[in-house]
Design an enzyme around this catalytic site. Sequence first.
Site, short mmCIF file in Angstrom:
data_model
loop_
_atom_site.label_atom_id
_atom_site.label_comp_id
_atom_site.label_asym_id
_atom_site.label_seq_id
_atom_site.Cartn_x
_atom_site.Cartn_y
_atom_site.Cartn_z
CB SER A 172 9.39 27.89 -49.78
OG SER A 172 9.00 26.60 -49.38
CE LYS A 183 10.77 26.24 -46.86
NZ LYS A 183 10.94 25.21 -47.88
CE1 TYR A 234 8.57 25.71 -43.29
CE2 TYR A 234 6.82 24.06 -43.30
CZ TYR A 234 7.83 24.73 -43.95
OH TYR A 234 8.11 24.44 -45.26
CE1 TYR A 282 12.01 24.81 -51.92
CE2 TYR A 282 10.80 25.23 -53.95
CZ TYR A 282 10.92 25.34 -52.57
OH TYR A 282 9.95 25.98 -51.86
CB VAL A 290 4.40 25.56 -53.59
CG1 VAL A 290 5.63 24.69 -53.76
CG2 VAL A 290 3.92 25.56 -52.15
#
Length: 305
Positions: free
Chosen positions: A61, A64, A189, A241, A259
């Site tokens: 992530s 992103k 992705y 998050y 992660v």
Amino acid sequence: MKRLLEAAIENNREWTKKGNVATYIPELSKANKEHLGVAVYTIDNEEYYAGDCDVKFTMQSVSKVVALMLALLDNGKEYVFSKVDMEPTADTFNSISSLEKRNPNKPLNPMINSGAIVTSSMISGKDGSEAIERILKFTRKITNNPTIDINYDVYKSEKETGDRNRALAYFMKSTGIIEGSVEDALDVYFKQCSIEVTCKDIARIGAMLANDGVMPWSGERIIPRQIARIVKTIMVTCGMYDASGEFAVRIGIPGKSGVGGGILASVPGRMGIGVYGPSLDAKGNSIGGLKVLEELSRELDLSIF
């Protein structure tokens, strides 16, 4: 600084035993949970590091942040935020229910899986292959590392186990949020999440953002100041998050976790920080990495608040 980083690693390495590596992507379960590394890159072009800072890991992530920068460069903020919101979430990073709670079914922000799949779908290219090549080229540029590439074992593992991400993507296709090919967007992705880096690489991304879009090692502006500020703001509010609020209170700087164990952090006007520790807490953030950042924030007075 070197001694401070070494102390932060040694003081917090014990925390790695209190978390667990990610297992829902099978390839990630092979990581050594006791690894812990940190790198700092200042806007004055100085670099410091300690611990397991040369161990490679996949961005997950953290990627992103890169995808959001490119989506904003390609489409502008008005279009990007017509498709994905910019609000924090109290749900998990791969929540499906949050998509139906909001009207018009937009993902809450670009830092959760649904939002990131949307931003990946916006990156220009005649197909997914061209889009991922642009992401790779951009990542190599902003890390000053031309050797960065995709870990195809992790990519295959992600693709084979990515059914929840497929559910998110096809739901968004049905509501018109994703306009192009769902499979292309998903492939981009999965591949961007599988880009392999070190702490040093993501510290350089953080330094570029800290320097408002100018790469400290070359003086070249790579993104406009406004995009750098948008990205840093969303990192503060959404980057960790459903632990973003606690991160803001305890550490107080823009950050984005993955992660794979990485956390990219940016201290505006001062430095970028990259940490790596694949042992995760219950919310999917590096348990040792958080403690290292907390110690550095306290010792160097890094909080922006």
